[in-house]
Motif scaffolding. Structure first.
Motif, PDB file in Angstrom:
ATOM      1  N   GLY A 146      -6.300  10.142   0.581  1.00  0.00           N
ATOM      2  CA  GLY A 146      -6.100   9.159   1.648  1.00  0.00           C
ATOM      3  C   GLY A 146      -4.930   8.235   1.354  1.00  0.00           C
ATOM      4  N   ASN A 147      -4.775   7.841   0.079  1.00  0.00           N
ATOM      5  CA  ASN A 147      -3.611   7.026  -0.281  1.00  0.00           C
ATOM      6  C   ASN A 147      -2.314   7.783   0.001  1.00  0.00           C
ATOM      7  OD1 ASN A 147      -5.752   5.950  -2.587  1.00  0.00           O
ATOM      8  ND2 ASN A 147      -4.356   4.371  -1.870  1.00  0.00           N
ATOM      9  N   ALA A 197      -6.110   9.592   7.442  1.00  0.00           N
ATOM     10  CA  ALA A 197      -4.707   9.681   7.000  1.00  0.00           C
ATOM     11  C   ALA A 197      -3.998  10.827   7.728  1.00  0.00           C
ATOM     12  CB  ALA A 197      -4.646   9.880   5.493  1.00  0.00           C
ATOM     13  N   GLY A 237     -14.014   5.779   5.934  1.00  0.00           N
ATOM     14  CA  GLY A 237     -12.677   5.428   5.482  1.00  0.00           C
ATOM     15  C   GLY A 237     -12.643   3.991   4.989  1.00  0.00           C
ATOM     16  N   TYR A 295       0.843  -1.204   0.000  1.00  0.00           N
ATOM     17  CA  TYR A 295       0.000   0.000   0.000  1.00  0.00           C
ATOM     18  C   TYR A 295       0.880   1.256   0.000  1.00  0.00           C
ATOM     19  CZ  TYR A 295      -3.764   3.105   1.679  1.00  0.00           C
ATOM     20  OH  TYR A 295      -4.675   4.108   1.825  1.00  0.00           O
ATOM     21  N   ASP A 311      -8.042   4.632  -1.979  1.00  0.00           N
ATOM     22  CA  ASP A 311      -8.618   5.017  -0.703  1.00  0.00           C
ATOM     23  C   ASP A 311     -10.098   5.371  -0.850  1.00  0.00           C
ATOM     24  OD1 ASP A 311      -8.519   6.091   2.124  1.00  0.00           O
ATOM     25  OD2 ASP A 311      -9.201   7.854   1.011  1.00  0.00           O
ATOM     26  N   THR A 343     -10.619   0.979   2.164  1.00  0.00           N
ATOM     27  CA  THR A 343      -9.886   0.812   0.913  1.00  0.00           C
ATOM     28  C   THR A 343     -10.678  -0.069  -0.039  1.00  0.00           C
ATOM     29  OG1 THR A 343      -7.759   1.150   1.999  1.00  0.00           O
ATOM     30  CG2 THR A 343      -7.707  -0.099  -0.022  1.00  0.00           C
ATOM     31  N   GLY A 358     -11.642   8.942   4.773  1.00  0.00           N
ATOM     32  CA  GLY A 358     -10.314   8.421   4.448  1.00  0.00           C
ATOM     33  C   GLY A 358      -9.207   9.437   4.697  1.00  0.00           C
ATOM     34  N   ALA A 363      -7.430   1.752   7.951  1.00  0.00           N
ATOM     35  CA  ALA A 363      -7.485   2.090   6.516  1.00  0.00           C
ATOM     36  C   ALA A 363      -7.656   0.817   5.690  1.00  0.00           C
ATOM     37  CB  ALA A 363      -6.210   2.806   6.088  1.00  0.00           C
TER      38      ALA A 363
END
Ligand code: FUC
Length: 849
Positions: free
Chosen positions: A714-715, A659, A697, A356, A705, A699, A655, A681
């Motif tokens: 978020g990623n 983060a 939030g 990730y 994300d 994945t 998300g 996450a």
């Protein structure tokens, strides 16, 4: 595993740009089924062209984007009567009439931002059977190539695709195990206005026209409005060329039909009429046809192998700089990525975290490269004409978060599109500052912007949009926040020429505007902002909600951060002594931080904070991260207050909010809390479930994300957060393993960056640092700290080191305290440090004592 760590550690120590190939832990997202939803498809990109690869059996779909394809045209939307409105708003605010100020502010609204649009779809429809066995598809992060394989009717089919940055094209290679087995039809379609023609037997062209207007609200009378082909709206072209080995390719009904081929290579190029942020793309645009055709012609001289090699080399030069090994679980590795994601809560396999992490870096390389546009809410990947929030640039967190990983994960050049964009914002923002606020110095930008570098407050111009909210529109802080990125780029690279030529003029402009924006609060005598919001949150007083007040903590923090950085920049560059003085004087008078009665870092001008408030934005913690005003070592009381605020808000949110929280907890050096949010996450989000717009939030199967819906921040924010858990450098030292959770007992990382242009490799076991190597690219003193006593193996330690880029002094911000506030200053685990004088180009080994 052990060998792997050692080998990568040793080879990475050379700190070369070449890619490290891992053997036992492949960096692949892989699946046993085609994508049934967009969030299962796999993204490719060269930062201009993007494609989502579905990996279908009977029908393959490449959903395409171009990052300059937006609706509309330049539309500044400034408000000439703005200065009078501002005066009235301020009068109401200083009389504590928050509601009337809010009503008045709506007259300051300009149009909403333009919308980022999908380009086209490329379809490959295979004749015959769509039932397949031995299906496999993947995205290999080490090569940036997507592969699809399956068997049907006794034939083994394979498709390999990549989007090349050097060669500006999507290239797909289709092959089969039997001669003559490739029989398929190729079509191009678009969700926008389009026409397709086949100017040659193996060549397709899609000509398209984007809408001149796309609505922001579902109650607007025109949702998607087009001009005719010669009118307003972006023009675009997509070109496809097929080259077959064996069999034939023929044009038929605006598509291309391949019959009986052994192998086919498909080349796709595209262009839009985008001709700069200040030109109409429809009336004054470039002709996309020769651009797309020239890119196609340039491909003719290269073989498929050559193109693939050039693509890989270019990509690996960036991607291969960093390795992360958090351990791996052989059983987990046998499962497809979506299954591992579903299992994560039961089996938190650390390699999925590393995957990730590297995916975050992959997405950055695929969506933000020099010469291009910055990444928007979805990077460059969007399949909807009316995407959530227009897939625009939302600058009260999202655009900034997109770039948090750029420097520390060693992708500094991917940060550049943002800096180019700031130059455009500064041009438009000077006009907005003058027109709306009567401020003739510097530039301003608000909470949304777009390809046209819009700088006026959004909210709906010329109509009283009930959803146009001052709680986000009254935020002239985007220029200030975004400009701190310039300073951070300087701090990481030490590039003084960049500071002088690019960063400082923009920082200065943002600071000039804010100097004039500040006003003296008649009751406290401090300099405050008015109006002020704490983005998107509302103030709750006696059960009533208010949107505007003065001197929100976030406003004051952004200004303090920018002014401090700008003062430092004048020191480094030895320029603008008078301006420096003005900034220093203002810094001393800024409304300070306050610790409220719940022991929290106060969000608002007064202690109106509600401990039960769970709002996703915690903008008042800007000073803890990404800012550098609140620190466990320097300001332990403020750090404790920030922690209290985080505890009040809770962990679960959208998300991007989660983060951000990873980064905050890492800065508070609370490894377990940072890790627990990071783990959540990895909650599997089913794309087929309702696209919820607020919260939770998680994945998606393709590791995008979920806000939800998909948002790329978020990623990027989580990748930045993982780095922040392993290495920090904001506070005058290079802090090794500042927030290492128990879950990562052993591991290794190489190639991550610290301020002062240090490159850091570390290896640890049993939760303790074993060895670190620090490469100094520009020389200078370097203090290093670790959770265990450390020594430098082959360099003399320094006493009383002079300041360098890493160690620029950071002043302690003053703060006030509610008499009822009770809290202990934050105490963090002991750290041990050494200081060395590094020489440019040398590597230093740090070991436990
Ligand atoms: C801000 C956030 C939302 C969303 C949107 C794009 O409005 O508050 O959560 O991320 O931007």
């Amino acid at each position: 595993m052990r060998n792997y760590i050692l080998s990568f550690f040793c080879s990475a120590l050379a700190l070369s740009a070449s890619a490290q190939k891992s053997t036992d832990t492949p960096l692949k997202l892989w699946y046993e089924r085609p994508a049934a939803a967009w969030e299962e498809a796999l993204p490719l990109g060269n930062a201009r062209t993007g494609a989502m690869v579905f990996g279908g059996i009977g029908t393959e779909r490449f959903q395409l984007n171009d990052n300059t394809l937006w609706s509309g045209a330049p539309d500044p939307g400034n408000v000439p009567e703005g200065p009078q409105i501002l005066e009235q708003v301020r009068r109401q605010l200083f009389a504590s009439n928050w509601d009337s100020a809010t009503r008045l502010w709506k007259r300051m609204h300009g149009p909403y931002s333009a919308r980022y649009l999908p380009l086209a779809d490329l379809w490959l429809k295979q004749a015959g059977d769509s039932a397949a066995t031995n299906y496999y598809r993947d995205l290999d992060l080490e090569t940036a190539v997507a592969t699809v394989r399956y068997e049907a009717g006794g034939v083994r089919y394979q498709r390999e695709s990549f989007i090349s940055y050097p060669d500006k094209a999507l290239v797909v290679r289709l092959s089969a195990s039997s001669k003559g087995a490739l029989n398929f039809r190729t079509d191009l379609t678009s969700k926008l206005h389009y026409r397709v023609s086949a100017p040659a037997g193996n060549y397709l062209v899609l000509r398209g026209k984007a809408p001149k207007y796309v609505a922001n609200r579902d109650y607007e009378p025109i949702q998607v409005g087009y001009d005719d082909w010669k009118g307003e709206g972006m023009n675009f072209e997509v070109h496809v060329r097929l080259v077959a080995r064996g069999g034939s390719v023929q044009a038929a009904d605006s598509g291309l039909v391949v019959s009986g081929a052994d192998e086919v290579t498909l080349y796709l190029t595209e262009a839009t009429s985008f001709n700069g942020f200040n030109r109409s793309p429809g009336l004054d645009g470039k002709d996309p046809a020769p651009i797309a055709r020239a890119a196609m012609t340039a491909l003719l001289s290269r073989s498929y192998t050559d193109l693939r090699q050039r693509h890989q080399q270019d990509y690996q030069r960036l991607f291969g700089r960093v390795n992360l090994d958090l351990g791996s679980d052989a059983e987990a590795l046998k499962r497809p990525t979506d299954v591992r994601l579903r299992n994560f809560a039961r089996n938190p396999d650390a390699q999925l975290v590393a995957l990730y992490y590297q995916y975050g870096r992959y997405l950055m390389i695929a969506s933000s490269r020099p010469g291009g546009r910055p990444t928007n809410l979805q990077g460059i990947w969007n399949d909807q004409v009316q995407p959530p929030w227009g897939s625009n640039y939302t600058t009260n967190i999202n655009t900034e978060m997109n770039y948090w990983l750029a420097e520390n994960t060693n992708l500094s050049e991917c940060h550049r599109p943002l800096f180019d964009f700031l130059k455009e914002l500064a041009v438009n923002g000077a006009v907005t500052a003058r027109t709306n606020y009567g401020i003739n110095q510097g530039w301003v930008a608000h909470h949304n912007t777009d390809l046209w570098a819009k700088t006026s407050p959004p909210g709906g111009k010329g109509w009283d949009d009930p959803k146009g909210m001052p709680r986000w529109s009254a935020w002239p802080m985007a220029g200030g926040w975004l400009s701190t990125h310039l300073w951070e780029h300087y701090r990481f690279t030490g590039d003084t020429r960049f500071l002088r030529d690019t960063a400082y003029p923009l920082m200065k402009g943002a600071a000039q505007f804010l100097l004039k924006w500040l006003v003296k609060d008649p009751t406290t005598g401090y300099l405050v902002t008015a109006p002020a919001t704490s983005p998107e949150n509302t103030i709750k007083i006696n059960g009533k909600e208010y949107q505007l007040s003065i001197a929100s903590t976030m406003d004051m923090s952004i200004i303090r951060e920018l002014f401090t950085a700008t003062v430092r920049a004048t020191d480094v560059l030895q320029v603008d002594a008078a301006f420096r003085k003005e900034l220093q004087a203002a810094l001393a008078k800024l409304y300070p931080f306050h610790i409220g009665k719940h022991g929290q870092l106060q969000e608002w001008f007064k202690d109106w904070d509600d401990p039960a408030d769970k709002h996703r934005h915690l903008s008042h913690l800007f000073g803890l991260y990404p800012g550098n005003q609140i620190s466990v070592d320097r300001t332990p009381e403020l750090a404790a207050a920030a922690k209290r605020s985080l505890q009040h808000r809770g962990d679960v949110s959208t998300g991007w909010s989660m983060a951000w929280k990873i980064n905050w907890w890492a800065r508070l050096r609370d490894a377990e809390h940072a890790y627990s949010i990071l783990s959540s996450a990895f909650t599997f989000i089913d794309p087929k479930a309702k696209r919820e717009v607020m919260g939770g939030g998680g994945t998606y199967p393709n590791l995008f994300d979920a806000h939800p819906p998909f948002q790329i921040d978020g990623n990027f924010g989580a990748t930045a957060g993982i780095t922040e858990m392993l290495l920090q450098s904001h506070d005058g030292e290079l802090a090794l393993l500042p927030a290492l959770p128990k879950a990562w007992q052993r591991g290794a990382v190489s190639g991550i960056k610290a301020r002062g242009n240090f490159t850091v490799n570390m290896i640890w076991a049993a939760g303790k640092l074993t060895e670190a190597r620090i490469f100094s690219a520009i020389g200078g003193p370097c203090r290093i700290s670790a959770p265990v006593p450390i020594r430098v193996r082959e360099a003399a330690t320094l006493k009383g080191a002079a300041a360098n880029v890493l160690q620029l002094p950071v002043p302690k911000p003053p703060y006030g305290k509610d008499p009822a506030a009770s809290l202990e200053p934050l105490s963090a685990p002991t750290r041990y440090s050494v200081t060395i004088q590094t020489e440019k180009g040398k590597t230093y080994t740090i070991v436990p004592q």
